[in-house]
Write a protein that holds these residues in place. Structure first.
Motif, mmCIF file in Angstrom:
data_model
loop_
_atom_site.group_PDB
_atom_site.id
_atom_site.type_symbol
_atom_site.label_atom_id
_atom_site.label_comp_id
_atom_site.label_asym_id
_atom_site.label_seq_id
_atom_site.Cartn_x
_atom_site.Cartn_y
_atom_site.Cartn_z
ATOM 1 N N VAL A 126 0.833 -1.203 0.000
ATOM 2 C CA VAL A 126 0.000 0.000 0.000
ATOM 3 C C VAL A 126 0.865 1.250 0.000
ATOM 4 C CG1 VAL A 126 -1.629 1.359 1.378
ATOM 5 C CG2 VAL A 126 -2.007 -1.090 1.067
ATOM 6 N N ALA A 127 1.930 1.249 0.810
ATOM 7 C CA ALA A 127 2.796 2.430 0.914
ATOM 8 C C ALA A 127 3.472 2.741 -0.412
ATOM 9 C CB ALA A 127 3.828 2.218 2.014
ATOM 10 N N THR A 128 4.041 1.719 -1.064
ATOM 11 C CA THR A 128 4.736 1.965 -2.335
ATOM 12 C C THR A 128 3.757 2.352 -3.440
ATOM 13 O OG1 THR A 128 4.679 -0.426 -2.782
ATOM 14 C CG2 THR A 128 6.679 0.467 -1.793
ATOM 15 N N THR A 129 2.588 1.699 -3.458
ATOM 16 C CA THR A 129 1.593 2.054 -4.473
ATOM 17 C C THR A 129 1.069 3.463 -4.245
ATOM 18 O OG1 THR A 129 0.923 -0.269 -4.597
ATOM 19 C CG2 THR A 129 -0.575 1.348 -5.552
ATOM 20 N N ALA A 130 0.807 3.803 -2.986
ATOM 21 C CA ALA A 130 0.328 5.149 -2.665
ATOM 22 C C ALA A 130 1.356 6.198 -3.055
ATOM 23 C CB ALA A 130 0.014 5.257 -1.175
ATOM 24 N N SER A 131 2.626 5.896 -2.875
ATOM 25 C CA SER A 131 3.672 6.840 -3.264
ATOM 26 C C SER A 131 3.592 7.132 -4.752
ATOM 27 C CB SER A 131 5.051 6.264 -2.910
ATOM 28 O OG SER A 131 6.068 7.118 -3.378
ATOM 29 N N GLY A 132 3.406 6.085 -5.559
ATOM 30 C CA GLY A 132 3.295 6.285 -7.000
ATOM 31 C C GLY A 132 2.052 7.063 -7.376
ATOM 32 N N VAL A 133 0.919 6.743 -6.735
ATOM 33 C CA VAL A 133 -0.330 7.435 -7.035
ATOM 34 C C VAL A 133 -0.229 8.914 -6.670
ATOM 35 C CG1 VAL A 133 -2.772 7.622 -6.404
ATOM 36 C CG2 VAL A 133 -1.748 5.373 -6.802
ATOM 37 N N LEU A 134 0.291 9.207 -5.492
ATOM 38 C CA LEU A 134 0.388 10.595 -5.045
ATOM 39 C C LEU A 134 1.331 11.394 -5.929
ATOM 40 C CD1 LEU A 134 0.490 10.132 -1.159
ATOM 41 C CD2 LEU A 134 -1.461 10.760 -2.595
ATOM 42 N N SER A 135 2.435 10.773 -6.343
ATOM 43 C CA SER A 135 3.388 11.462 -7.220
ATOM 44 C C SER A 135 2.768 11.764 -8.577
ATOM 45 C CB SER A 135 4.653 10.613 -7.407
ATOM 46 O OG SER A 135 5.316 10.436 -6.175
ATOM 47 N N THR A 136 1.859 10.892 -9.027
ATOM 48 C CA THR A 136 1.197 11.091 -10.313
ATOM 49 C C THR A 136 0.114 12.157 -10.229
ATOM 50 O OG1 THR A 136 1.579 8.783 -10.930
ATOM 51 C CG2 THR A 136 -0.135 9.947 -12.130
ATOM 52 N N MET A 137 -0.652 12.145 -9.136
ATOM 53 C CA MET A 137 -1.813 13.020 -9.024
ATOM 54 C C MET A 137 -1.466 14.434 -8.576
ATOM 55 S SD MET A 137 -4.599 10.420 -7.303
ATOM 56 C CE MET A 137 -5.733 11.753 -6.963
ATOM 57 N N PHE A 138 -0.428 14.586 -7.746
ATOM 58 C CA PHE A 138 -0.147 15.882 -7.133
ATOM 59 C C PHE A 138 1.188 16.429 -7.605
ATOM 60 C CE2 PHE A 138 -3.002 13.545 -4.373
ATOM 61 C CZ PHE A 138 -4.003 14.472 -4.129
ATOM 62 N N ILE A 139 1.290 17.742 -7.666
ATOM 63 C CA ILE A 139 2.477 18.386 -8.207
ATOM 64 C C ILE A 139 3.474 18.713 -7.101
ATOM 65 C CG2 ILE A 139 1.086 19.382 -10.047
ATOM 66 C CD1 ILE A 139 1.357 22.112 -8.626
ATOM 67 N N THR A 140 4.684 19.030 -7.517
ATOM 68 C CA THR A 140 5.713 19.506 -6.589
ATOM 69 C C THR A 140 5.803 21.012 -6.733
ATOM 70 O OG1 THR A 140 6.945 17.436 -6.817
ATOM 71 C CG2 THR A 140 8.131 19.333 -5.931
ATOM 72 N N ALA A 141 5.352 21.732 -5.737
ATOM 73 C CA ALA A 141 5.311 23.201 -5.791
ATOM 74 C C ALA A 141 5.117 23.731 -4.384
ATOM 75 C CB ALA A 141 4.172 23.674 -6.701
ATOM 76 N N PRO A 142 5.433 25.012 -4.171
ATOM 77 C CA PRO A 142 5.181 25.608 -2.848
ATOM 78 C C PRO A 142 3.683 25.676 -2.563
ATOM 79 C CG PRO A 142 6.654 26.984 -4.178
ATOM 80 C CD PRO A 142 6.086 25.960 -5.096
ATOM 81 N N SER A 143 3.333 25.624 -1.294
ATOM 82 C CA SER A 143 1.927 25.722 -0.899
ATOM 83 C C SER A 143 1.455 27.167 -0.955
ATOM 84 C CB SER A 143 1.738 25.181 0.520
ATOM 85 O OG SER A 143 2.141 23.829 0.594
ATOM 86 N N GLU A 144 0.175 27.342 -1.260
ATOM 87 C CA GLU A 144 -0.431 28.673 -1.251
ATOM 88 C C GLU A 144 -0.946 28.981 0.152
ATOM 89 O OE1 GLU A 144 -0.638 30.873 -3.702
ATOM 90 O OE2 GLU A 144 0.341 29.591 -5.195
ATOM 91 N N PRO A 145 -0.873 30.248 0.572
ATOM 92 C CA PRO A 145 -1.417 30.603 1.892
ATOM 93 C C PRO A 145 -2.929 30.758 1.821
ATOM 94 C CG PRO A 145 -0.541 32.552 0.829
ATOM 95 C CD PRO A 145 -0.239 31.395 -0.100
ATOM 96 N N PRO A 146 -3.630 30.643 2.947
ATOM 97 C CA PRO A 146 -5.074 30.905 2.944
ATOM 98 C C PRO A 146 -5.343 32.382 2.679
ATOM 99 C CG PRO A 146 -4.284 30.569 5.184
ATOM 100 C CD PRO A 146 -3.132 30.260 4.276
#
Length: 432
Positions: A126-146
């Motif tokens: 689950v951990a390794t698969t989740a790592s791949g899914v999260l890397s595919t779905m979400f970008i690498t970028a700074p977070s936006e403030p509220p």
């Protein structure tokens, strides 16, 4: 010898490594004891840390490096438990115990070994698969403030069915979430909203200073809200030259600017949901339970029922993905506002079923479907925060503001000052 064998097996279960220390394999036993104690301390530390700072723990488990580290730890302990169990059976000298006790002792040791090693092995998967899914779905970028203490996320349902050319957002809403409490308000945006204003810093403001569709001015056939995605995507993607590099698309950025102009809110993030993939996700979850208010056709268009494939009957229904998709899409005897209401019901039902137990037991199918369903610019580094915030949101009642005639909004001639007043009134009590 039989009593000794029972004691060794039970000790191996309670504290792996202790059986070896007592029965002779002291080097392996000391290693196993240290590893077992370290594992218990890690669990205790994680539990305490989650109570003190859940966001930090969730950040570790939604980070690729953290997930791979977790997988490595679980594989290590899986192999250790297997090794210690077989060695415990060796030390038990099964050939010297009572014959009728042998299968019970060996069976207990084996069952516990399979349970522990299997669970940790599945956890590593689950951990390794989740790592791949999260890397595919979400970008690498700074977070936006509220903004004003809130995160505002544009959520679009893109329908790319076989009867349609390309994708267009048929379902649009802004989910506004209090950054501290998690209290959420869903602002429903009808797709036929007209005269869309754009913020002054938007490239679309220069093209449509009086609003999108003013005097029927636009570059596509229908000048309404969901046409903006198509127009920008196909006619003027150069308006947003950096969109793709930032994890978005020109059409999405046009829709984000439209949502900003309509609501007056800062839209930090977007999520585009492919409704066809949504069907796969529902199937992966095992279906969804919905109380259907009226009988709806599967297929058909407005009054034309020549191609109807079946019906979604009124009453409590357990739907597969295909049926749920038509529950949200059907237009026969209904209008766009009815569809908006049904889509909210569908969203709420799915969120209710997204429990940790359901996700873990059906993880493989959900992970496979998830990569095809969602496109978003929420950065992976912010997932710990948003996962923690989502837990708060789920525990609170969710308010809804639909920009429809029943709320005094005329989509063909909207009063945007009135609309922003409706939204502001909905957000203020949620923030208090």
């Amino acid at each position: 010898m039989t009593k000794r064998a029972w004691w060794l097996v039970v000790l191996n279960i309670l504290l792996p490594g202790s059986a070896q220390v007592l029965a002779g394999s002291r080097g392996l036993g000391r290693f196993g004891l240290r590893a077992s104690v370290a594992f218990l301390l890690l669990l205790a530390a994680a539990g305490v840390m989650y109570k003190v700072n859940p966001e930090l723990v969730l950040s570790v488990f939604t980070n690729s490096i953290g997930l791979w580290a977790l997988a490595a730890v679980l594989v290590f302990y899986s192999l250790l438990w297997v090794t210690l169990t077989f060695d415990t059976l060796r030390l038990s000298r099964l050939v010297r115990i009572r014959p009728n006790a042998r299968p019970h002792i060996a069976g207990l040791a084996t069952v516990v070994m399979v349970a522990l090693a299997g669970t940790s092995g599945y956890g590593a998967y689950v951990a390794t698969t989740a790592s791949g899914v999260l890397s595919t779905m979400f970008i690498t970028a700074p977070s936006e403030p509220p903004a004003d203490g809130r995160y505002n996320i544009l959520v679009m349902g893109g329908d790319s069915g076989s009867d349609r050319a390309g994708m267009r957002p048929d379902s649009m809403s802004v989910v506004s979430i209090d950054a501290d409490t998690g209290q959420a308000v869903i602002i429903g945006l009808p797709r036929d909203l007209d005269l869309i204003p754009f913020p002054e810093d938007s490239p679309l403001h220069a093209a449509y200073p009086d609003g999108y569709g003013y005097e029927d001015r636009c570059d596509v056939d229908a000048c309404m809200l969901n046409s903006i995605y198509t127009e920008v995507d196909q006619k003027s993607p150069e308006m947003y030259p950096d969109a793709v590099a930032e994890g978005s698309e020109p059409g999405i950025e046009g829709m984000r600017d439209a949502a900003r102009g309509i609501t007056g809110l800062t839209i930090q993030y977007y999520a585009l949901i492919d409704m066809q993939g949504f069907s796969d996700l529902i199937d992966a979850l095992g279906g969804v339970d919905i109380n259907v208010a009226e009988r709806l056709p599967i297929g058909g268009r407005f009054e034309d029922l020549s191609d109807v494939e079946g019906w979604v009957e009124a009453g409590q229904q357990h739907m597969d993905g295909f049926t749920a998709l038509w529950y949200g899409r059907s237009r026969h005897t209904t209008d766009d506002y009815d569809r908006m209401a049904r889509q909210r019901v569908l969203q709420q039902a799915i969120l209710t079923q997204f429990t940790p137990a359901n996700v873990l037991t059906k993880f493989q199918g959900i992970a496979a479907a998830g990569q095809q369903v969602v496109k978003t610019d929420i950065p992976q580094g912010a997932l710990g925060y948003f996962t923690n915030l989502a837990g708060k949101t789920k525990a609170l009642p969710m308010a809804t503001v639909e920009l429809v005639p029943d709320n005094g909004v005329d989509p063909t001639d909207p009063d945007y000052d009135y609309i922003r007043g409706l939204i502001a009134a909905a957000l203020v009590p949620a923030a208090e």
